[in-house]
Every structure is written in structure tokens, then in C-alpha cells.
Design a protein around this motif. Structure first.
Motif, PDB file in Angstrom:
ATOM      1  N   PRO A  33       0.648  -1.229   0.263  1.00 18.48           N
ATOM      2  CA  PRO A  33       0.048  -0.537   0.255  1.00 18.48           C
ATOM      3  C   PRO A  33       0.873   1.693  -0.105  1.00 18.48           C
ATOM      4  N   SER A  34       0.338   2.511  -0.077  1.00 16.19           N
ATOM      5  CA  SER A  34       0.907   3.707  -0.408  1.00 16.19           C
ATOM      6  C   SER A  34       1.698   4.193   1.331  1.00 16.19           C
ATOM      7  N   GLY A  35       3.031   4.024   0.747  1.00 20.43           N
ATOM      8  CA  GLY A  35       3.746   4.479   2.199  1.00 20.43           C
ATOM      9  C   GLY A  35       4.164   3.986   2.850  1.00 20.43           C
ATOM     10  N   SER A  36       4.722   2.677   2.234  1.00 24.10           N
ATOM     11  CA  SER A  36       4.605   0.700   3.145  1.00 24.10           C
ATOM     12  C   SER A  36       6.641   0.957   2.863  1.00 24.10           C
ATOM     13  N   GLY A  37       6.454   2.324   2.211  1.00 22.70           N
ATOM     14  CA  GLY A  37       8.445   2.283   1.758  1.00 22.70           C
ATOM     15  C   GLY A  37       9.486   1.435   0.723  1.00 22.70           C
ATOM     16  N   LYS A  38       7.911   0.861  -0.497  1.00 16.87           N
ATOM     17  CA  LYS A  38       8.147   0.146  -1.048  1.00 16.87           C
ATOM     18  C   LYS A  38       8.896   0.676  -2.071  1.00 16.87           C
ATOM     19  N   SER A  39       9.042   1.616  -2.342  1.00 16.59           N
ATOM     20  CA  SER A  39      10.032   2.124  -3.228  1.00 16.59           C
ATOM     21  C   SER A  39      10.687   2.346  -2.893  1.00 16.59           C
ATOM     22  N   SER A  40      11.213   2.644  -2.157  1.00 15.10           N
ATOM     23  CA  SER A  40      13.179   3.201  -1.305  1.00 15.10           C
ATOM     24  C   SER A  40      13.500   1.978  -0.514  1.00 15.10           C
ATOM     25  N   VAL A  41      12.486   0.469  -0.401  1.00 16.45           N
ATOM     26  CA  VAL A  41      13.087  -0.385   0.067  1.00 16.45           C
ATOM     27  C   VAL A  41      13.610  -1.196  -1.350  1.00 16.45           C
TER      28      VAL A  41
ATOM     29  N   ALA B   6      17.862  -4.763 -12.605  1.00 12.72           N
ATOM     30  CA  ALA B   6      17.390  -3.563 -12.686  1.00 12.72           C
ATOM     31  C   ALA B   6      16.462  -2.975 -11.856  1.00 12.72           C
ATOM     32  N   TYR B   7      15.314  -2.245 -11.757  1.00  6.79           N
ATOM     33  CA  TYR B   7      14.653  -1.435 -10.871  1.00  6.79           C
ATOM     34  C   TYR B   7      13.406  -0.410 -12.180  1.00  6.79           C
ATOM     35  N   LEU B   8      12.722  -1.341 -11.455  1.00  9.67           N
ATOM     36  CA  LEU B   8      10.912  -0.494 -11.842  1.00  9.67           C
ATOM     37  C   LEU B   8       9.659  -0.311 -10.794  1.00  9.67           C
ATOM     38  N   ASP B   9       9.933   1.065 -10.724  1.00 15.29           N
ATOM     39  CA  ASP B   9       8.272   1.445 -10.281  1.00 15.29           C
ATOM     40  C   ASP B   9       7.685   1.884 -11.135  1.00 15.29           C
ATOM     41  N   THR B  10       6.383   1.071 -11.009  1.00 16.74           N
ATOM     42  CA  THR B  10       5.317   0.664 -11.805  1.00 16.74           C
ATOM     43  C   THR B  10       3.928   2.052 -11.314  1.00 16.74           C
ATOM     44  N   GLY B  11       4.465   1.871 -10.461  1.00 22.30           N
ATOM     45  CA  GLY B  11       3.790   3.297  -9.924  1.00 22.30           C
ATOM     46  C   GLY B  11       4.108   4.843 -10.473  1.00 22.30           C
ATOM     47  N   ALA B  12       5.238   4.817 -11.057  1.00 23.64           N
ATOM     48  CA  ALA B  12       5.777   6.243 -11.545  1.00 23.64           C
ATOM     49  C   ALA B  12       4.927   6.010 -13.162  1.00 23.64           C
TER      50      ALA B  12
END
Length: 237
Positions: free
Chosen positions: A25-33, A44-50
Motif C-alpha cells: 500500500p501507499s507509504g509502506s516504503g516499497k519504492s525506497s526499499v 534493474a529496478y522498475l517503479d510501476t506506480g510512476a
């Protein structure tokens, strides 16, 4: 422990697929982690939310009616998107325009659910996400809301990163530098989650998905816990 993990994991999977799918969920830290896990595992890394945010920016910039599902789907198909897949650099460009910061603005945060819940648009972005995974020889950390169940259900490692609502609101507030009110934060976190959960379940782990609750963990502890999950899953293949 972490140093040992980062030294041994890439060697274990050298030349073989290693997709780490992380939902939350939002704010769980998933992007930074997720980004840090990708760095330490040389993936490689992909932020699908972006990607959904970029599509939202594109629709708003063109004056597309977000309530018109057909128009949003068409915009998704036409979206001229260039997004970073390196954990060492972050950029999102739409038709050559750098929107890396713009897509994090409150106006986008409040509108993105309308786009993310448009099924035709989701189908197109999922197609692109899968193509990016293949482009990187299926060696990527991919994070979002439907990665473990829809985008990459056959990922070698699948985890749900979660945290209490209090922790998520606090982290998102810190991430945004205290620039938003409590109401804006709530809209970004809890209200968006409620809207997005109508099309995808990212609050409960599906079968085979490991849950990581980071409510009481700091950033480094969360990254270490995620790496331990990767190690454990890979060692039991």
C-alpha cells in the motif's frame, strides 16, 4: 549478514532469471526499499506506480477526461514514456519532458486512482511492464500493487511489504518534506488505497507471497529483512 547476502545472491542466480516482485500500500516504503534491494543485488529496478502517475500527467496535460475510459485507454496506448530502470538514477520523461518531480505533486496524487482503475489503461501499462522485465532478461526488482499477482505472478521472489496506517502516514509525510497537510497525506495514502483496491488486492498476500511488516522497522532493517526473504526463497528453489 547483509554484506554476505549481497555477495552471495547475485552469484547464486548468475545468468538466470531473478525477478523480485514487491507489492504494498501507499507509504509502506516499497519504492525506497525496492530500489535499495535492486542496488545491492545488481538488478534493474522498475517503479510501476510512476508509470500510472506519468499517464495521469499526460492525460491532464492533454485535457483528457479521466472519466472517459476509452479516452484514457487511448492515452495509455499513445503515451510516449521514457522511464529509468536503474536503481542508481531516477527519471520519468513524457514526450521528452522531464516529469520526475511533477508526477509527485498533489494534483497527480489525487487524480491517479481514476487512471489506475481504468482497466484498459491497466492492460496497456501491464503489457509495457512485462516488456521491460523481458528487456532486462528477467533480472529486475519490480514494485507496485499488482506485481505479485498480475504483472509477474511467476517471479522467483514475491513479497507484500506492508506497515500500519500510522507508520505509512508518517513516512509519506517525511518523504514529502512536510509540504502537505494531514488531509492531503490521507488522500495520498488511505483514500487512494481504498480506490485502487477496487481493481487489485494489495493488502493481503496471495498464496506463495511472503508478507513483510515494516511497522516497527527502520529503513536498513527493512532492506535486510527483504534480502533475507530473497535468500530464503532462492535457497529453497
Amino acid at each position: 549478514m547483509t554484506q554476505e547476502l549481497t555477495e552471495t545472491l547475485p552469484a547464486l542466480r548468475l545468468g538466470r532469471p531473478l525477478v523480485v516482485a514487491i507489492d504494498g500500500p501507499s507509504g509502506s516504503g516499497k519504492s525506497s526499499v525496492s530500489k535499495e534491494v535492486a542496488r545491492r543485488l545488481s538488478l534493474a529496478y522498475l517503479d510501476t506506480g510512476a508509470m500510472y502517475r506519468a499517464l495521469t500527467w499526460y492525460c491532464l496535460d492533454r485535457g483528457t477526461d479521466l472519466a472517459d475510459a476509452s479516452a484514457v485507454e487511448l492515452a495509455a496506448e499513445e503515451l510516449p514514456l521514457d522511464i529509468s530502470t536503474s536503481p542508481h538514477a531516477e527519471y520519468v520523461r513524457v514526450d521528452g519532458t522531464d516529469v520526475t518531480d511533477a508526477i509527485r505533486e498533489p494534483a497527480i496524487s489525487s487524480a491517479v486512482s481514476a487512471v489506475a482503475t481504468t482497466l484498459g489503461a491497466r492492460t496497456e501499462l501491464i503489457r509495457r511492464q512485462r516488456a521491460l522485465i523481458e528487456k532486462h532478461n528477467r533480472r529486475m526488482v519490480v514494485e507496485g500493487r499488482d506485481i505479485t499477482t498480475v504483472v509477474a505472478p511467476a517471479a522467483q521472489v514475491r513479497m507484500l511489504l506492508t506497515a500500519s496506517e500510522e507508520a505509512r502516514l508518517r513516512r509519506r509525510g517525511i518523504q514529502l518534506g512536510g509540504t502537505q497537510s494531514a488531509e492531503q497525506l490521507a488522500a495520498q495514502v488511505t483514500q487512494r488505497d481504498a480506490k485502487d483496491s477496487t481493481v487489485v488486492n494489495f493488502t493481503q498476500a496471495a498464496d506463495g507471497v511472503v508478507t513483510l511488516d515494516s511497522s516497527e522497522l527502520d529503513f536498513e532493517e527493512t532492506v535486510s529483512a527483504a534480502l533475507r526473504i530473497v535468500t530464503k526463497v532462492i535457497n529453497h528453489e
